[in-house]
Motif scaffolding. Sequence first.
Motif, short mmCIF file in Angstrom:
data_model
loop_
_atom_site.label_atom_id
_atom_site.label_comp_id
_atom_site.label_asym_id
_atom_site.label_seq_id
_atom_site.Cartn_x
_atom_site.Cartn_y
_atom_site.Cartn_z
N THR A 63 -5.44 -2.99 -1.27
CA THR A 63 -5.09 -2.57 0.09
C THR A 63 -4.26 -3.63 0.79
O THR A 63 -3.26 -3.32 1.46
CB THR A 63 -6.38 -2.29 0.89
OG1 THR A 63 -7.15 -1.30 0.22
CG2 THR A 63 -6.05 -1.80 2.29
N LEU A 64 -4.66 -4.88 0.64
CA LEU A 64 -3.89 -5.97 1.23
C LEU A 64 -2.47 -6.00 0.67
O LEU A 64 -1.49 -6.16 1.41
CB LEU A 64 -4.59 -7.30 0.95
CG LEU A 64 -3.83 -8.57 1.37
CD1 LEU A 64 -3.57 -8.58 2.86
CD2 LEU A 64 -4.61 -9.81 0.95
N GLN A 65 -2.34 -5.83 -0.63
CA GLN A 65 -1.03 -5.83 -1.27
C GLN A 65 -0.15 -4.72 -0.72
O GLN A 65 1.03 -4.93 -0.40
CB GLN A 65 -1.21 -5.67 -2.78
CG GLN A 65 0.08 -5.62 -3.59
CD GLN A 65 0.61 -6.99 -3.91
OE1 GLN A 65 -0.06 -7.98 -3.65
NE2 GLN A 65 1.79 -7.05 -4.48
N ALA A 66 -0.71 -3.53 -0.61
CA ALA A 66 0.07 -2.38 -0.13
C ALA A 66 0.56 -2.60 1.29
O ALA A 66 1.74 -2.39 1.60
CB ALA A 66 -0.79 -1.12 -0.22
N TRP A 67 -0.36 -3.02 2.18
CA TRP A 67 0.04 -3.25 3.57
C TRP A 67 1.05 -4.38 3.69
O TRP A 67 2.00 -4.30 4.48
CB TRP A 67 -1.20 -3.56 4.41
CG TRP A 67 -1.93 -2.33 4.87
CD1 TRP A 67 -3.04 -1.77 4.30
CD2 TRP A 67 -1.59 -1.50 5.99
NE1 TRP A 67 -3.42 -0.65 4.98
CE2 TRP A 67 -2.55 -0.46 6.03
CE3 TRP A 67 -0.59 -1.54 6.94
CZ2 TRP A 67 -2.52 0.54 7.00
CZ3 TRP A 67 -0.57 -0.55 7.91
CH2 TRP A 67 -1.52 0.47 7.94
N ALA A 68 0.87 -5.45 2.92
CA ALA A 68 1.82 -6.57 2.97
C ALA A 68 3.20 -6.11 2.55
O ALA A 68 4.21 -6.47 3.18
CB ALA A 68 1.34 -7.71 2.07
N PHE B 123 -0.09 1.69 -2.31
CA PHE B 123 -1.02 2.29 -1.35
C PHE B 123 -1.74 3.48 -1.98
O PHE B 123 -2.95 3.66 -1.80
CB PHE B 123 -0.25 2.72 -0.10
CG PHE B 123 -1.13 3.04 1.07
CD1 PHE B 123 -1.59 2.03 1.90
CD2 PHE B 123 -1.50 4.34 1.36
CE1 PHE B 123 -2.41 2.31 2.99
CE2 PHE B 123 -2.31 4.64 2.44
CZ PHE B 123 -2.77 3.62 3.26
N GLY B 124 -0.99 4.31 -2.73
CA GLY B 124 -1.61 5.42 -3.43
C GLY B 124 -2.61 4.95 -4.47
O GLY B 124 -3.70 5.53 -4.62
#
Length: 341
Positions: free
Chosen positions: A176-181, A42-43
Amino acid sequence: MLFSILAICWGTSFVAIEIGLEYVPPLLFAGLRYGVAGLIVFGYAAVVTDRLRPVDRTEWLSVGVAGLFLIAFYHALLYVGELYVPGAIAATVASTAPILTAAFAGAILPRERLSSAGVVGLVLGLIGVVAVVRPSPAGLDTELLLGAGLVFGAAIAFAVGTVLARPLDAGLPLETLQAWAMLVGAAVLLVGAPLRGESVAAIDVTPTALLSFTYLTLVSSVFAFLLYFQLLDRSGPTQVALVGYAEPAVAIGVSWVLLGYVVDSLTILGLVTILAGFAVIKRRRLARVLERRPEMLRRPTAVIRTLRNPTETRRSSPAEARTDGGVPRDTEAVSPESSAD
């Protein structure tokens, strides 16, 4: 070179999980791993993208599918399965995910029917799993069958998630998708841990446990995630998917060196059969990869391209995001060859 490094990062993860499970309950282990990894990614997304959250229903659905199927369900079944089978066996069984993805795409998506060659590839993959599960008469042991069945269920969860994500076509940047997932999946895993009877008090904090957790979080999740997208940009999804078939070989070698575990010859035969099934399903795309190989070798290496150009935002559907440390995301695996042979 990057291909080999990525295969090592993900192949060794199965052995690192096997070692870490001696000290940490499975769902807590996976949940804590992806909670920390998700915060780090996320960072990173805050630096290289222009959007840090989903904004509409489709994007939230994309996050939900990726978080539930590709992180939570996949890793819950994989980690619990590795309580009963060695990491080398788990890596081999999990390598059926691209084959299963093609099969589910043919069954679920109207325009992506499985050709006769695809059916042959699926059968070869299943035969390979049978060879792995029963490498000897001892393979009939209940624990081996249970563990292999759970890992195969993880591959099914991953395949279903990939196919469900395909029609969503969200506009979220991949980072962003990776972080939220990761964060959504971690939350589900941590909520599920006490339901399975797991407790933080059961964690045995030892140097080995910390080393396993740190390796899985920083190397197999965060670092490998960055490498994966560089390879995806450079070589395309079909070639990168082949990393999944180098992972079991790495896991088998590392298991032998670190744990003294030697696989049966039928396990090797099973892995080769699974790879043959993938090759049958993806034969045309693999042929195109080989045809383009000289051109790709002439391309300049772009290992830190996105770091040098943080204003560039890469957008894609969830089906293009690699969201796990074991099985490679092949975006083309959900588009099997539709023409009959």
